[in-house]
Motif scaffolding. Structure first.
Motif, mmCIF file in Angstrom:
data_model
loop_
_atom_site.group_PDB
_atom_site.id
_atom_site.type_symbol
_atom_site.label_atom_id
_atom_site.label_comp_id
_atom_site.label_asym_id
_atom_site.label_seq_id
_atom_site.Cartn_x
_atom_site.Cartn_y
_atom_site.Cartn_z
ATOM 1 N N SER A 76 0.831 -1.212 0.000
ATOM 2 C CA SER A 76 0.000 0.000 0.000
ATOM 3 C C SER A 76 0.861 1.255 0.000
ATOM 4 N N ILE A 77 1.934 1.242 0.754
ATOM 5 C CA ILE A 77 2.839 2.397 0.811
ATOM 6 C C ILE A 77 3.433 2.657 -0.574
ATOM 7 N N LYS A 78 3.880 1.603 -1.257
ATOM 8 C CA LYS A 78 4.466 1.762 -2.600
ATOM 9 C C LYS A 78 3.428 2.314 -3.586
ATOM 10 N N ILE A 79 2.214 1.777 -3.549
ATOM 11 C CA ILE A 79 1.153 2.286 -4.423
ATOM 12 C C ILE A 79 0.871 3.742 -4.096
ATOM 13 N N GLY A 80 0.821 4.070 -2.810
ATOM 14 C CA GLY A 80 0.594 5.453 -2.383
ATOM 15 C C GLY A 80 1.681 6.391 -2.882
ATOM 16 N N GLN A 81 2.938 5.960 -2.778
ATOM 17 C CA GLN A 81 4.048 6.777 -3.273
ATOM 18 C C GLN A 81 3.917 7.014 -4.778
ATOM 19 N N ASP A 82 3.587 5.957 -5.504
ATOM 20 C CA ASP A 82 3.465 6.076 -6.956
ATOM 21 C C ASP A 82 2.351 7.040 -7.360
ATOM 22 N N ILE A 83 1.173 6.887 -6.758
ATOM 23 C CA ILE A 83 0.063 7.761 -7.158
ATOM 24 C C ILE A 83 0.317 9.199 -6.713
ATOM 25 N N ALA A 84 0.913 9.391 -5.542
ATOM 26 C CA ALA A 84 1.217 10.748 -5.074
ATOM 27 C C ALA A 84 2.204 11.435 -6.012
ATOM 28 N N GLN A 85 3.238 10.714 -6.414
ATOM 29 C CA GLN A 85 4.226 11.292 -7.331
ATOM 30 C C GLN A 85 3.610 11.603 -8.687
ATOM 31 N N ASP A 86 2.805 10.685 -9.209
ATOM 32 C CA ASP A 86 2.135 10.927 -10.490
ATOM 33 C C ASP A 86 1.197 12.123 -10.404
ATOM 34 N N PHE A 87 0.440 12.207 -9.313
ATOM 35 C CA PHE A 87 -0.490 13.318 -9.118
ATOM 36 C C PHE A 87 0.262 14.648 -9.082
ATOM 37 N N CYS A 88 1.324 14.710 -8.277
ATOM 38 C CA CYS A 88 2.075 15.963 -8.141
ATOM 39 C C CYS A 88 2.743 16.374 -9.443
ATOM 40 N N LYS A 89 3.213 15.406 -10.179
ATOM 41 C CA LYS A 89 3.827 15.705 -11.484
ATOM 42 C C LYS A 89 2.765 16.242 -12.445
ATOM 43 N N ARG A 90 1.617 15.577 -12.505
ATOM 44 C CA ARG A 90 0.552 15.973 -13.435
ATOM 45 C C ARG A 90 0.011 17.363 -13.116
ATOM 46 N N PHE A 91 -0.201 17.638 -11.825
ATOM 47 C CA PHE A 91 -0.875 18.877 -11.438
ATOM 48 C C PHE A 91 0.061 19.909 -10.816
#
Length: 154
Positions: A76-91
């Protein structure tokens, strides 16, 4: 902009239900059964991943993205890191808590909710931005499309 977290996330969730084609999406709402009832329904569904949709709110000025996951839940932590990084990059947003993931221990805000759905599969609680900060606000369909794209590739 929509300032009520429930109204915002209902739009996001319903858009995902309609548009995600490669995965089964099931929506659960807290309703009369409260957090215990809805999270029991999620656990009984036997999902591969649960996403709990939220938005932070504080003082109209706070900012940043954080994903909540149970401490020690490496997947869950790894998935959370991935989505957070993708979100911050996108927006073009800022990660909170260093890598964007707040690892929850007993008595932390959000712990109980995630612990109730802990069925051995990843579960994260999304706090992508502060809904009360006009500089952070993202149209719910734009955010839903980001999540749809992300869900389709995981």
């Amino acid at each position: 902009p929509i300032k009520v977290e429930y109204d915002y996330n209902k739009i996001v969730a319903e858009h995902l239900k309609k548009t995600v084609k490669s995965k089964e999406i099931k929506l659960f709402y807290r309703g009369a059964t409260g957090i215990t009832g809805v999270n029991t329904q999620v656990r009984l569904w036997d999902d591969d991943l649960s996403l709990e949709l939220h938005c932070n709110s504080f003082n109209g000025k706070a900012h940043g993205c954080e994903i909540l996951a149970l401490s020690g839940d490496k997947e869950s932590i790894k998935i959370g890191q991935d989505i957070a990084q993708d979100f911050c990059k996108r927006f073009n947003r800022k990660l909170r808590d260093g890598d964007g993931v707040k690892e929850l221990k007993k008595n932390d805000r959000g712990y109980y909710s995630l612990a109730l759905v802990d069925d051995g599969y990843p579960s994260i609680l999304l706090e992508p931005f502060f809904i009360d900060n006009p500089n952070e606000w993202i149209d719910p369909i734009v955010y839903a499309e980001f999540l749809r794209e992300w869900i389709e590739i995981i």
